[in-house]
Design an enzyme around this catalytic site. Structure first.
Site, PDB file in Angstrom:
ATOM      1  CG  HIS A 206      -0.647  -1.564  -5.810  1.00 40.03           C
ATOM      2  ND1 HIS A 206      -0.457  -2.807  -5.260  1.00 40.03           N
ATOM      3  CD2 HIS A 206      -0.416  -0.674  -4.820  1.00 40.03           C
ATOM      4  CE1 HIS A 206      -0.121  -2.674  -3.983  1.00 40.03           C
ATOM      5  NE2 HIS A 206      -0.089  -1.392  -3.688  1.00 40.03           N
ATOM      6  CB  CYS A 244       3.546  -1.400  -3.614  1.00 38.78           C
ATOM      7  SG  CYS A 244       3.076  -1.812  -1.926  1.00 38.78           S
ATOM      8  CG  HIS A 271       1.792   2.461  -2.392  1.00 39.28           C
ATOM      9  ND1 HIS A 271       0.776   1.540  -2.476  1.00 39.28           N
ATOM     10  CD2 HIS A 271       1.252   3.645  -2.773  1.00 39.28           C
ATOM     11  CE1 HIS A 271      -0.323   2.134  -2.907  1.00 39.28           C
ATOM     12  NE2 HIS A 271      -0.060   3.405  -3.109  1.00 39.28           N
ATOM     13  CG  ASP A 316       1.388   0.994   1.632  1.00 36.67           C
ATOM     14  OD1 ASP A 316       0.190   1.218   1.849  1.00 36.67           O
ATOM     15  OD2 ASP A 316       1.766   0.200   0.763  1.00 36.67           O
ATOM     16  CG  HIS A 317      -0.673  -1.355   4.641  1.00 38.25           C
ATOM     17  ND1 HIS A 317      -0.519  -2.619   4.164  1.00 38.25           N
ATOM     18  CD2 HIS A 317      -1.479  -0.722   3.764  1.00 38.25           C
ATOM     19  CE1 HIS A 317      -1.184  -2.757   3.048  1.00 38.25           C
ATOM     20  NE2 HIS A 317      -1.781  -1.604   2.775  1.00 38.25           N
ATOM     21  CE1 TYR A 330      -3.812   2.999   3.481  1.00 43.63           C
ATOM     22  CE2 TYR A 330      -4.801   0.827   3.708  1.00 43.63           C
ATOM     23  CZ  TYR A 330      -4.007   1.724   3.010  1.00 43.63           C
ATOM     24  OH  TYR A 330      -3.397   1.339   1.848  1.00 43.63           O
TER      25      TYR A 330
HETATM   26  C1  DNO Z   1      -3.716  -1.665   0.181  1.00 40.79           C
HETATM   27  C2  DNO Z   1      -3.521  -0.976  -1.073  1.00 40.79           C
HETATM   28  C3  DNO Z   1      -4.176  -1.691  -2.214  1.00 40.79           C
HETATM   29  C4  DNO Z   1      -4.127  -0.805  -3.417  1.00 40.79           C
HETATM   30  C5  DNO Z   1      -4.683  -1.422  -4.653  1.00 40.79           C
HETATM   31  C6  DNO Z   1      -4.357  -0.570  -5.837  1.00 40.79           C
HETATM   32  O1  DNO Z   1      -3.569  -1.100   1.192  1.00 40.79           O
HETATM   33  O2  DNO Z   1      -2.197  -0.739  -1.307  1.00 40.79           O
HETATM   34  O3  DNO Z   1      -5.489  -1.992  -1.904  1.00 40.79           O
HETATM   35  O4  DNO Z   1      -4.887   0.329  -3.164  1.00 40.79           O
HETATM   36  O5  DNO Z   1      -4.184  -2.679  -4.848  1.00 40.79           O
HETATM   37  O6  DNO Z   1      -5.294  -0.774  -6.814  1.00 40.79           O
END
Ligand code: DNO
Length: 354
Positions: A206, A244, A271, A316-317, A330
């Site tokens: 990531h 991401c 992501h 993602d978020h 989340y």
């Molecule tokens: C946040 C996530 C990160 C991700 C880590 C991967 O929401 O995208 O915490 O899980 O960086 O190791």
């Protein structure tokens, strides 16, 4: 592509029952969040998650994350012990059917924001990063603030065991350069990738979030050139990416769509989220919709669709909407809207192709 959704386990208020009602989700993205970085995961725990997920028809193909112990990132002699544990965990995960393991190589902190519930004009709240707040902060004063329990700054990606030894960690990283971190990452990958190749797992790194150095700590997985270096360092399909958009997009110099096109074949896990960047370096996490932020999510999905992406995608978020009381970034609602937006684009492209 396979649509997935992050699930934090039995304590997650976003239950599997709820996730099942979001159209199109095939798998949950999970981890054993109670296990400290560096410890070997227990097979029984893994199989319990698998059984829970399967009861609702989900696969457990993607783990996010098996965290890397700080001693590995620091290159300490004790790293070999933690690498051995990591390999044993990978073997067990493969036995349980896991295909992709997401991880990161950020020193000390995982994703970092200065505000978790920043008020938006429409009454929702969202994750916010105020660059000046971080830039002007003396890390040691900051450590003190944390030790004194200040609530002024909250960093959601922090693991409790890291908090307790922040000061020591900062001291240890003081002499670690970017090149040191690269060579420690190389050492780690050269040790674990052969295991991944043997058991059929992809290690998917990531990007650093945000994608620039904070608190003077080295951060290396931040841009196109660093991804190129990472992938050629161990040139194996098992050495892969979690791409991401939000993390890379935090740095205005990154052209996220062209990065996706360039490294498509090595992306195991996507992501997808949007952020709105401001000229002063601040950014806020918006809805997934292209016109709400600085990243053209339609072009992002199109890039994946055009390359016939067969990997895993997750929204993602999300923002916090409809008064949802949830884990920062989340909640259920906005991420579910994200799934529908992404699938809407994907389905439209699919139909146009036919
Ligand atoms: C946040 C996530 C990160 C991700 C880590 C991967 O929401 O995208 O915490 O899980 O960086 O190791």
């Amino acid at each position: 592509m396979q649509m997935t959704f992050r699930w934090y386990g039995k304590d997650d208020p976003v239950t599997l029952e709820k996730i099942r009602q979001i159209p199109g989700v095939q798998g949950v993205v999970w981890a054993l969040h109670h296990v400290p970085a560096g410890d070997e995961w227990e097979m029984d725990d893994i199989l319990e998650v698998k059984a829970d997920a399967q009861r609702y028809g989900f696969n457990i193909d993607v783990v996010e994350s098996v965290n890397v112990h700080e001693d590995i990132k620091l290159g300490l002699p004790s790293r070999d012990k933690y690498i051995e544990n990591y390999k044993k965990t990978l073997e067990k995960l493969a036995k349980a059917g896991v295909k992709v393991v997401c991880y990161n190589f950020m020193p000390v902190f995982d994703w970092t924001r200065t505000e978790l519930f920043h008020k938006m004009e429409d009454g929702s709240t969202a994750l916010f990063f105020e660059k000046a707040k971080i830039t002007n902060l003396d890390p040691m004063a900051f450590v003190k603030e944390i030790e004194e329990g200040s609530k002024g700054l909250t960093m959601p990606g922090w693991e409790p065991e890291r908090l307790s030894c922040l000061k020591t960690l900062f001291e240890r990283y003081r002499t670690v350069t970017d090149e040191d971190l690269w060579s420690n990452l190389e050492y780690f990958l050269k040790a674990v990738i052969p295991t991944c190749e043997r058991v059929g797992i992809k290690m998917a790194i990531h990007q650093d979030d945000p994608s620039f150095s904070i608190f003077g700590l080295p951060r290396i997985i931040t841009c196109r050139d660093s991804l190129k270096r990472l992938l050629s360092m161990v040139d194996s399909p098992a050495n892969a990416l979690t791409l991401c958009t939000g993390s890379l997009g935090s740095n205005p110099e990154n052209d996220v769509v062209s990065i996706i096109k360039e490294f498509g074949g090595r992306i195991a896990f996507a992501h997808i989220r949007n952020i709105k960047r401001f000229d002063n370096g601040d950014f806020i996490e918006t809805s997934h919709r292209a016109c709400d932020g600085s990243i053209d999510i339609v072009e992002v999905v199109k890039a994946y669709h055009d390359m016939g992406f067969a990997g895993y995608i997750r929204p993602d978020h999300g923002r916090h909407i409809w008064n949802e009381d949830c884990r920062p970034g989340y909640g259920l609602y906005d991420r579910a809207l994200g799934v529908m937006y992404l699938l809407g684009i994907w389905d439209t492209l699919e139909k146009a192709k036919q």
